[in-house]
Scaffold this motif. Structure first.
Motif, PDB file in Angstrom:
ATOM      1  N   UNK A 250       1.410   3.824  -5.054  1.00 36.29           N
ATOM      2  CA  UNK A 250       0.263   3.169  -4.407  1.00 36.29           C
ATOM      3  C   UNK A 250      -0.840   4.172  -4.099  1.00 36.29           C
ATOM      4  N   UNK A 251      -0.465   5.347  -3.620  1.00 31.75           N
ATOM      5  CA  UNK A 251      -1.461   6.391  -3.345  1.00 31.75           C
ATOM      6  C   UNK A 251      -2.252   6.729  -4.602  1.00 31.75           C
ATOM      7  N   UNK A 252      -1.541   6.873  -5.702  1.00 32.87           N
ATOM      8  CA  UNK A 252      -2.197   7.210  -6.973  1.00 32.87           C
ATOM      9  C   UNK A 252      -3.194   6.122  -7.373  1.00 32.87           C
ATOM     10  N   UNK A 253      -2.792   4.866  -7.246  1.00 31.23           N
ATOM     11  CA  UNK A 253      -3.674   3.763  -7.643  1.00 31.23           C
ATOM     12  C   UNK A 253      -4.909   3.686  -6.756  1.00 31.23           C
ATOM     13  N   UNK A 254      -4.706   3.836  -5.448  1.00 31.04           N
ATOM     14  CA  UNK A 254      -5.849   3.805  -4.528  1.00 31.04           C
ATOM     15  C   UNK A 254      -6.796   4.983  -4.782  1.00 31.04           C
ATOM     16  N   UNK A 255      -6.232   6.161  -4.983  1.00 35.95           N
ATOM     17  CA  UNK A 255      -7.061   7.346  -5.214  1.00 35.95           C
ATOM     18  C   UNK A 255      -7.803   7.237  -6.539  1.00 35.95           C
ATOM     19  N   UNK A 256      -7.157   6.652  -7.534  1.00 33.23           N
ATOM     20  CA  UNK A 256      -7.817   6.450  -8.828  1.00 33.23           C
ATOM     21  C   UNK A 256      -9.042   5.569  -8.669  1.00 33.23           C
ATOM     22  N   UNK A 257      -8.923   4.550  -7.833  1.00 33.60           N
ATOM     23  CA  UNK A 257     -10.071   3.666  -7.578  1.00 33.60           C
ATOM     24  C   UNK A 257     -11.223   4.453  -6.955  1.00 33.60           C
TER      25      UNK A 257
END
Length: 310
Positions: free
Chosen positions: A98-105
């Motif tokens: 989830x952290x990766x997906x949010x940071x990617x955004x």
């Protein structure tokens, strides 16, 4: 630090006593552990944060971040009752994903900042925690039905505090070297040592994982598991020692390739810390015999003896 102290050993106490509870009592004890851990962590992070003169926004984010980590770490221990460790692994990898997906955004559509990174982590932890509580039907208990505490609460807390005392002394013995360097050496030396220390702990993940599995499987067991414990010790200690001996022959080249020539001096430090990690990890693995047997005070005595040389 606040999350580490705030755990109070309640998760491991639950693992030890959970076989004595029925399903309703298990949920009560999980709810009790979550509330107490959250309360203690809140008090500690509030005390620490007020000394740092943070802005109001950063203060609120720091408190929420700490509380989420405290609850998450507690749940990571509690889910080890699933001996297949499937739920543990799902819980372990879900937050980084989830952290990766949010940071990617944010990387694509916005700019990252300290506050935004904290918000991302808070969102990730909160989502996973709420999903877990819903799955276990614990939300109602945590917030609305906290009036019935199991009669075994005295023993539950007693074991938790005895176990936690060993953890706190462990924190002291593993952090005192860095505290000393912080006050009595240059920041450059501290930085090199910190990198070497972090890198050396990677090899300890193997023994830590096995220790976690041993405690989860052997807690409050009436069977003699000494042979299994010794097998786990032998199959990790000797191969890891051999691996580090081989690594010591190429450590200079490895460090130069990964970190550059500026970190060349940390080669000897890294090797020493790797040996320290393996010996310490093996000692903790063997100590699970007493933790799982309901005698964490014996491990506490070991930790106290370990403080004197320091």
């Amino acid at each position: 630090l606040a999350t580490g102290i705030g755990q109070l050993g309640l998760g491991h106490s639950y693992l030890y006593f959970q076989k004595q509870f029925d399903e309703a009592q298990k949920k009560q004890m999980i709810a009790f552990s979550i509330v107490l851990t959250t309360l203690i962590s809140f008090i500690l992070i509030l005390i620490f944060s007020l000394q740092l003169n943070l802005t109001l926004e950063l203060l609120v984010l720091s408190i929420l971040f700490t509380l989420n980590i405290s609850i998450y770490n507690l749940l990571l221990i509690i889910v080890q009752t699933d001996l297949s460790m499937g739920l543990f692994l799902k819980l372990k990898i879900s937050v980084p994903i989830l952290n990766f997906l949010f940071m990617l955004y944010f990387i694509i559509y916005d700019k990252l900042s300290i506050n935004k990174i904290l918000i991302i982590n808070i969102l990730s932890y909160s989502i996973i925690i709420v999903l877990f509580l819903r799955k276990m039907d614990l939300i109602r208990l945590v917030f609305f039905n906290f009036n019935k505490i199991n009669t075994k609460i005295k023993n539950y807390i007693g074991y938790a505090l005895r176990y936690h005392a060993t953890i706190l002394l462990g924190l002291l013995t593993t952090q005192i070297d860095k505290i000393y360097l912080f006050y009595f050496s240059k920041l450059e030396q501290l930085g090199i040592y910190a990198v070497a220390y972090a890198l050396s702990r990677l090899i300890g993940n193997i023994q830590e994982s096995i220790s976690t599995s041993i405690f989860a499987n052997f807690a409050a067991s009436t069977q003699n598991n000494d042979n299994k414990l010794l097998f786990a010790f032998r199959t990790t200690f000797y191969p890891l020692m051999g691996l580090i001996l081989c690594f010591s022959l190429i450590s200079n080249h490895f460090i130069n390739f990964i970190y550059g020539s500026e970190f060349q001096q940390m080669s000897a430090i890294l090797i020493i810390l790797c040996f320290d990690c393996i010996v310490g990890g093996s000692s903790w693995l063997l100590a699970q015999k007493f933790n799982a047997g309901g005698k964490p005070e014996l491990v506490l005595f070991r930790q106290i003896l370990g403080v004197f040389p320091i």
